[in-house]
Design a protein around this motif. Structure first.
Motif, mmCIF file in Angstrom:
data_model
loop_
_atom_site.group_PDB
_atom_site.id
_atom_site.type_symbol
_atom_site.label_atom_id
_atom_site.label_comp_id
_atom_site.label_asym_id
_atom_site.label_seq_id
_atom_site.Cartn_x
_atom_site.Cartn_y
_atom_site.Cartn_z
ATOM 1 N N THR A 204 0.869 -1.374 0.020
ATOM 2 C CA THR A 204 0.014 0.072 -0.293
ATOM 3 C C THR A 204 0.739 1.266 -0.053
ATOM 4 O O THR A 204 0.804 2.187 -0.669
ATOM 5 C CB THR A 204 -0.829 -0.079 1.168
ATOM 6 O OG1 THR A 204 -1.263 -1.041 1.026
ATOM 7 C CG2 THR A 204 -1.847 1.159 1.716
ATOM 8 N N GLN A 205 2.246 1.386 0.517
ATOM 9 C CA GLN A 205 2.585 2.149 0.824
ATOM 10 C C GLN A 205 3.561 2.333 -0.688
ATOM 11 O O GLN A 205 4.143 3.641 -1.034
ATOM 12 C CB GLN A 205 3.773 2.160 2.212
ATOM 13 C CG GLN A 205 4.811 3.228 2.493
ATOM 14 C CD GLN A 205 5.894 3.213 3.509
ATOM 15 O OE1 GLN A 205 5.367 1.808 4.023
ATOM 16 N NE2 GLN A 205 6.602 4.089 3.681
ATOM 17 N N ASN A 207 2.114 1.258 -3.309
ATOM 18 C CA ASN A 207 1.141 2.512 -4.374
ATOM 19 C C ASN A 207 1.223 4.135 -4.355
ATOM 20 O O ASN A 207 0.713 4.763 -4.432
ATOM 21 C CB ASN A 207 0.053 1.823 -4.526
ATOM 22 C CG ASN A 207 0.032 0.206 -4.862
ATOM 23 O OD1 ASN A 207 1.237 -0.028 -5.590
ATOM 24 N ND2 ASN A 207 -0.842 -1.104 -3.894
ATOM 25 N N ASN A 208 1.179 4.242 -2.926
ATOM 26 C CA ASN A 208 1.561 5.367 -2.816
ATOM 27 C C ASN A 208 2.364 5.946 -2.911
ATOM 28 O O ASN A 208 2.798 7.733 -3.400
ATOM 29 C CB ASN A 208 1.306 5.734 -0.861
ATOM 30 C CG ASN A 208 -0.403 5.209 -0.817
ATOM 31 O OD1 ASN A 208 -1.860 5.146 -1.113
ATOM 32 N ND2 ASN A 208 -0.588 4.952 0.231
ATOM 33 N N GLN A 209 3.241 5.453 -2.944
ATOM 34 C CA GLN A 209 4.530 6.199 -3.600
ATOM 35 C C GLN A 209 4.764 6.181 -4.944
ATOM 36 O O GLN A 209 5.757 6.945 -5.240
ATOM 37 C CB GLN A 209 6.067 5.140 -1.985
ATOM 38 C CG GLN A 209 5.128 6.421 -1.167
ATOM 39 C CD GLN A 209 6.577 5.290 -0.323
ATOM 40 O OE1 GLN A 209 7.551 4.815 -1.121
ATOM 41 N NE2 GLN A 209 6.988 5.865 0.711
ATOM 42 N N SER A 211 3.317 6.996 -7.521
ATOM 43 C CA SER A 211 2.986 8.509 -8.115
ATOM 44 C C SER A 211 4.225 9.533 -7.542
ATOM 45 O O SER A 211 5.362 10.339 -8.904
ATOM 46 C CB SER A 211 1.842 9.352 -7.853
ATOM 47 O OG SER A 211 1.072 8.889 -7.960
#
Length: 357
Positions: A204-205, A207-209, A211
């Motif tokens: 999850t982290q 995926n957030n990173q 971008s």
């Protein structure tokens, strides 16, 4: 009054010469034989001679033939001796004068020849000096060109050193860029490994990173593109500077070749200058020798001129002696005429005394 040089003796001698030719002595003939004198002077003296000669011819018949022969022989001997002395003096004087004149002509010809040789050597010396001046001028120009080439060579070396410094700086900058690029690649590899390690734990982290990482990748790619473009520019600059360096090296080689050629020319011109200096010294010695020889010939000419003057003085002395001898002959002839007159008077004396007897 009779003119100077025309007297009874001259007229008597001329009349006797004319009579010996079988002609009758006249005033015109005597004047023509003498080449001078007036008729008024010649006429009475010629008349006197005819009178005395006629009386002598009529009155000498009673004289002893031995006395007449002795007087004639004495007169002819004196006359012949005087003529021989005069001829000998004239011949000797003419021979000496001709010899001296021939020697003077030879000395003058030799002096002219020596003078011409001296003038030619002086002209050759002037030409050699002019050529030496031209060679020195050419040597100065060559030395100036050599100095200019050396200055250009030093300037080219300084430019090459500067370009080498710039090339070294560009190489250092290129190495720095490569080091940064490799560090960035290593960092990206580390980040990717870390992302792989954390993918399972922090999907999850991650995926957030994504971008944020994509943005960083884009920025890094742009930076990488810029770095690559800068590397290409540096490579082109390096190539251009290498080409300039090669051209400068070629120019340096050309300048060195020209410098060597100029040095050889300078050496050859110095050798020519030394040779010309030796030739000039030789010509100067020849001029000195010819000057000494010319002075010796001048002294010899002066000695011959003194000899000629002495011979001319002797000739004048001999001429004076000849004049004196001619005067003595005239006196002797006059004495002879007086003796003949005395003989005539002596012959007349018995004739005058015969009637008294």
């Amino acid at each position: 009054m009779a003119r100077t040089g025309v007297n009874y003796f001259d007229i008597a001698q001329a009349a006797q010469t004319i009579k010996q030719r079988g002609e009758e002595p006249t005033v015109d003939r005597v004047r023509e034989a003498l080449g001078t004198g007036s008729k008024s002077t010649i006429a009475p003296l010629l008349k006197r001679w005819k009178t005395e000669t006629g009386k002598a011819q009529t009155d000498t018949s009673g004289l002893p033939q031995d006395l007449l022969d002795a007087v004639k022989a004495l007169y002819q001997s004196i006359q012949q001796e005087a003529d021989q002395k005069v001829d000998a003096v004239h011949e000797e004087s003419a021979s000496q004068v001709k010899q001296i004149q021939a020697e003077l002509v030879q000395v003058r010809a030799l002096l002219t020849e020596r003078t011409d040789e001296l003038q030619k050597l002086e002209q050759k010396l002037l030409e050699s000096q002019q050529e030496n001046r031209e060679l020195r001028h050419s040597l100065n120009d060559t030395q100036q060109s050599l100095t200019k080439c050396e200055y250009q060579r030093d300037e080219g070396r300084a430019r090459i050193s500067e370009l080498r410094t710039n090339v070294d700086e560009l190489k250092q900058e290129n190495r720095t860029v490569r080091d940064h690029f490799e560090f960035f690649q290593q960092r990206m590899a580390d980040d990717r490994q870390q992302e792989r390690d954390q993918f399972r734990q922090t999907n999850t982290q991650l995926n957030n990173q994504i971008s944020s990482l994509n943005e960083q990748i884009t920025i890094a790619a742009q930076r990488l593109t810029e770095r690559e473009q800068k590397i290409e520019d540096l490579s082109e600059l390096n190539t251009q500077q290498a080409s300039e360096l090669q051209q400068l090296q070629q120019t340096l080689l050309t300048n060195q070749t020209e410098l060597l050629s100029m040095q050889r020319n300078v050496t050859e011109q110095q050798e020519k200058l030394e040779q010309k200096a030796l030739e000039s010294a030789g010509l100067q010695q020849q001029i000195t020798s010819l000057s000494s020889s010319n002075a010796a010939h001048i002294r010899e000419s002066e000695l011959q001129r003194d000899t000629c003057n002495k011979l001319e003085a002797e000739l004048r002395t001999q001429r004076d002696s000849l004049v004196s001898l001619s005067a003595e002959i005239k006196v002797a002839l006059q004495q002879k005429a007086e003796l003949q007159s005395q003989l005539t008077r002596l012959q007349r004396a018995p004739d005058r005394t015969e009637p008294a007897t």
